[in-house]
Design an enzyme around this catalytic site. Structure first.
Site, PDB file in Angstrom:
ATOM      1  N   GLU A  43      28.666  13.592  26.320  1.00 23.39           N
ATOM      2  CA  GLU A  43      29.464  14.602  26.019  1.00 23.39           C
ATOM      3  C   GLU A  43      28.742  14.846  24.584  1.00 23.39           C
ATOM      4  OE1 GLU A  43      33.573  14.400  26.246  1.00 23.39           O
ATOM      5  OE2 GLU A  43      33.803  16.368  25.302  1.00 23.39           O
ATOM      6  N   ARG A 268      31.265  -1.735  29.485  1.00 17.85           N
ATOM      7  CA  ARG A 268      30.957  -1.187  28.194  1.00 17.85           C
ATOM      8  C   ARG A 268      30.423  -2.280  27.042  1.00 17.85           C
ATOM      9  NH1 ARG A 268      33.031   3.754  25.401  1.00 17.85           N
ATOM     10  NH2 ARG A 268      33.536   4.880  27.133  1.00 17.85           N
ATOM     11  N   LYS A 278      34.115   7.044  19.754  1.00 14.49           N
ATOM     12  CA  LYS A 278      33.877   8.266  19.199  1.00 14.49           C
ATOM     13  C   LYS A 278      34.799   8.804  18.120  1.00 14.49           C
ATOM     14  CE  LYS A 278      30.805  10.108  22.453  1.00 14.49           C
ATOM     15  NZ  LYS A 278      30.732  11.386  23.455  1.00 14.49           N
TER      16      LYS A 278
HETATM   17  P1  ATP Z   1      34.145   9.786  25.215  1.00 13.50           P
HETATM   18  O1  ATP Z   1      35.601   9.069  24.785  1.00 13.50           O
HETATM   19  O2  ATP Z   1      33.806  10.889  24.324  1.00 13.50           O
HETATM   20  O3  ATP Z   1      33.949  10.017  26.406  1.00 13.50           O
HETATM   21  P2  ATP Z   1      31.901   7.958  25.536  1.00 13.50           P
HETATM   22  O4  ATP Z   1      31.590   6.984  24.506  1.00 13.50           O
HETATM   23  O5  ATP Z   1      32.139   7.600  26.864  1.00 13.50           O
HETATM   24  O6  ATP Z   1      33.047   8.880  24.727  1.00 13.50           O
HETATM   25  P3  ATP Z   1      29.977   9.840  26.434  1.00 13.50           P
HETATM   26  O7  ATP Z   1      29.377  11.059  25.673  1.00 13.50           O
HETATM   27  O8  ATP Z   1      30.699  10.331  27.485  1.00 13.50           O
HETATM   28  O9  ATP Z   1      30.848   9.089  25.176  1.00 13.50           O
HETATM   29  O10 ATP Z   1      28.760   8.641  26.927  1.00 13.50           O
HETATM   30  C1  ATP Z   1      27.870   9.061  27.531  1.00 13.50           C
HETATM   31  C2  ATP Z   1      27.446   7.864  28.570  1.00 13.50           C
HETATM   32  O11 ATP Z   1      27.364   6.635  27.682  1.00 13.50           O
HETATM   33  C3  ATP Z   1      28.567   7.723  29.461  1.00 13.50           C
HETATM   34  O12 ATP Z   1      27.900   7.470  30.811  1.00 13.50           O
HETATM   35  C4  ATP Z   1      29.101   6.394  29.150  1.00 13.50           C
HETATM   36  O13 ATP Z   1      29.385   5.490  30.299  1.00 13.50           O
HETATM   37  C5  ATP Z   1      28.162   5.491  28.296  1.00 13.50           C
HETATM   38  N1  ATP Z   1      28.718   4.769  27.291  1.00 13.50           N
HETATM   39  C6  ATP Z   1      29.298   5.231  26.258  1.00 13.50           C
HETATM   40  N2  ATP Z   1      29.881   4.093  25.590  1.00 13.50           N
HETATM   41  C7  ATP Z   1      29.434   3.087  25.966  1.00 13.50           C
HETATM   42  C8  ATP Z   1      29.323   1.598  25.587  1.00 13.50           C
HETATM   43  N3  ATP Z   1      30.254   1.226  24.506  1.00 13.50           N
HETATM   44  N4  ATP Z   1      28.677   0.807  26.343  1.00 13.50           N
HETATM   45  C9  ATP Z   1      27.888   1.171  27.348  1.00 13.50           C
HETATM   46  N5  ATP Z   1      27.725   2.570  27.920  1.00 13.50           N
HETATM   47  C10 ATP Z   1      28.504   3.383  27.062  1.00 13.50           C
HETATM   48 MG    MG Z   2      32.621   9.445  28.053  1.00 13.48          MG
END
Ligand code: ATP
Ligand code: MG
Length: 566
Positions: A43, A268, A278
């Site tokens: 996002e 994660r 974030k």
């Molecule tokens: P938000 O709370 O804004 O959704 P987010 O960290 O999930 O935050 P995204 O932009 O949705 O952000 O993440 C993009 C991709 O990265 C998603 O598929 C998510 O699963 C993966 N991702 C995000 N944080 C992690 C993490 N700490 N470890 C592994 N994958 C992650």
């Molecule tokens: Mg997300």
């Protein structure tokens, strides 16, 4: 390392098979899919961090290893929080990490027309309705894990009424919050996600791509699964918190009768001494706790880049941590270990003095300068050399000199002889001290026979120290970093505090160092070793007159020792 590997064979390389690859192997063997098509779906509401790197390496790595395809898709459904600044940074960071998506750059917002059609399709099938309760009422009637929710009084509106209201929502007739479109599933479902989730909401806000075209925006859950479906993603890999959403995704895709990818969840990444939320990272930037998204203390990709970490090192880190379904907190030390390993192989060596003290060679001719041709690596594995000036007055590291040396101190002290790296042997003859006894100037004599750092009579010295010629030295700002937080897990906040109270007030220390002249002309982003001190990266804040370097990592490798012990 940490993976739930099963005993099947690897795909195209000899890497161990983690549970995701095992699953894909099975899908391919059973003919459920004939290729592998993955995506990274950020996002655009923040910069990418090391957790995202794990997801990128995983998704891109699968596509590469299975000879499949990889999409970059921006999940841009929230006009209020998203921005093209983030889109640009994400593109840059994915590419820097080695991810390639050719022309497959997509935006969920490109599908808004189609998503709208899907929503009408659900309404016409009696599977979605317009709810006119307030957001608060909807929240309050959702129920809990142990009690069912309460059906909305608007739940049984006719298809015609729903269509009419939904179209008027689209046309901007209603203010924000007046209505939402909800899926009509089951308010008593044990899975709270299935209790008539919201699919669309009214938002009179400008979108970074669709401008003012839309007054309603689809919710993440509705958009995400349909975007994967539209793009023909075979394996929709996501983090564990979406386990419960899978049932909803399956419901949406099956109810609409469209193609359904296979979702696979993994844990994660968490990293010690930092936060990866974030929301928190945005706060650190916006409220000035760090200098920006690319502050070298940040766990962001651009922060790591500015600090001097390499994509190779980050990829190696991601390979080492593997994928698992158990949540875990990975040691920051492992990341530094990977960085050190890569930089050890590629970073040219230079000399710099971080904490200078003057050394005068009393028997070296005044005004004489010798230029030594020095390779940038001792064993010649890293190509290149530079010229280093030698003269009567040098700077050496204050710590390399002692008035009263402890046992086994092999560097400089009164009466001792040491080798100046690539230079000459010098013997300390006297020391000028300040009133409080702090050494200020070290006097030495040199042996002209030892040019280049070896003695024709075979005389050995135990210590070799680095130096820079005082007259030629370039003063530089050097930024030394330590952990951003004082505790290994800043997500565990003691009562009465916030994570901000756990910030390390000494995470940045700025000093003035003296550099050999060749370092001043390196372009920003160059990572080098300062001999005996660590790896450092030229910062874009610097100029040839006043260079700025970030310390990337120290030389000392406590991680390797830890690993050997284990
Ligand atoms: P938000 O709370 O804004 O959704 P987010 O960290 O999930 O935050 P995204 O932009 O949705 O952000 O993440 C993009 C991709 O990265 C998603 O598929 C998510 O699963 C993966 N991702 C995000 N944080 C992690 C993490 N700490 N470890 C592994 N994958 C992650
Ligand atoms: Mg997300």
């Amino acid at each position: 390392m940490t993976n739930d590997a099963t005993a099947s064979t690897a795909s195209s390389d000899n890497a161990p098979v983690d549970f995701i690859r095992a699953r894909i192997n099975r899908d391919l063997a059973e003919g459920r899919y004939t290729c592998v098509h993955t995506r990274f779906p950020p996002e655009p509401n923040g910069y990418l961090h090391i957790g995202h790197a794990k997801s990128i390496c995983l998704n891109y790595g699968l596509a590469r290893d299975y000879n499949g395809l990889f999409n970059l898709r921006f999940d841009d459904t929230n006009p209020v929080k998203e921005d093209t600044e983030y889109v640009d940074s994400i593109r840059e960071d994915v590419r820097w990490l080695g991810g390639e998506w050719d022309d497959r750059e997509f935006y969920a917002s490109d599908y808004f027309d189609q998503l709208y059609e899907y929503a009408e399709q659900l309404i016409k099938a009696g599977k979605a309705y317009v709810d006119s309760q307030t957001a608060e009422q909807i929240r309050e009637t959702r129920g809990t894990l142990t009690t069912p929710g309460i059906e909305s009084p608007y739940r049984n509106r006719s298809v015609e009424e729903n269509l009419d209201l939904f179209r008027r929502m689209r046309d901007g007739e209603f203010p924000d919050g007046a209505h939402v479109l909800r899926a009509k599933i089951d308010m008593a479902s044990p899975n709270v996600v299935m209790r008539d989730p919201t699919l669309y909401r009214i938002r009179h806000a400008e979108h970074h791509r669709t401008g003012n075209k839309w007054k309603i925006y689809p919710m993440y859950d509705f958009t995400h699964c349909l975007s994967d479906s539209i793009e023909g993603i075979t394996h929709s890999i996501c983090t564990l918190e979406f386990v419960n959403n899978r049932e909803l995704y399956d419901w949406v895709l099956e109810t609409l009768g469209v193609y359904r990818p296979q979702q696979i969840e993994f844990a994660r990444l968490g990293l010690t001494y930092t936060v990866l939320s974030k929301r928190k990272l945005i706060q650190l930037v916006k409220e000035g706790y760090v200098r920006g998204w690319d502050d070298p203390r940040m766990p962001t990709i651009c922060g790591f880049r500015r600090r001097g970490f390499t994509p190779e090192a980050i990829r190696e880190f991601c390979a080492r941590i593997g994928v698992a379904r158990a949540e875990n907190l990975v040691e920051y030390g492992l990341l530094e270990f990977c960085v050190r390993e890569h930089l050890n192989a590629i970073a040219p060596r230079y000399m710099a003095v971080l904490d200078p003290i003057r050394l005068v060679i009393d028997n070296y001719p005044e005004g004489q300068v010798e230029w030594f041709d020095m390779p940038v690596s001792q064993d010649g594995t890293i190509p290149g050399e530079r010229q280093v000036p030698f003269s009567r007055e040098l700077y050496i590291e204050r710590d390399d000199f002692r008035m009263d040396p402890p046992k086994k101190f092999h560097r400089l002290y009164p009466g001792a002889e040491v080798r100046l790296r690539y230079g000459y042997y010098v013997t300390c003859t006297s020391v000028e001290c300040r009133e409080d006894g702090t050494p200020e100037v070290i006097h030495c004599v040199y042996d002209p026979q030892t040019r280049g750092g070896s003695s024709p009579d075979g005389r050995k010295v135990k210590g070799t120290i680095h130096w820079v010629s005082a007259a030629h030295a370039v003063p530089a700002e050097v930024r030394l970093y330590s952990q951003l937080f004082t505790v290994p897990n800043p997500n565990n906040v003691p009562e009465g505090q916030t994570y901000l109270d756990l910030l390390n007030p000494d995470s940045l220390q700025t000093i003035t160092a003296q550099l050999e002249p060749a370092l001043a002309s390196l372009p920003a982003g160059s990572t080098v070793q300062f001999e005996r001190l660590g790896y450092f990266c030229a910062d874009p804040d610097g100029t040839p007159e006043k260079p700025v370097f970030n310390r990337t990592v120290t030389l000392k490798d406590s991680w390797a020792k830890q690993e050997n012990k284990a």
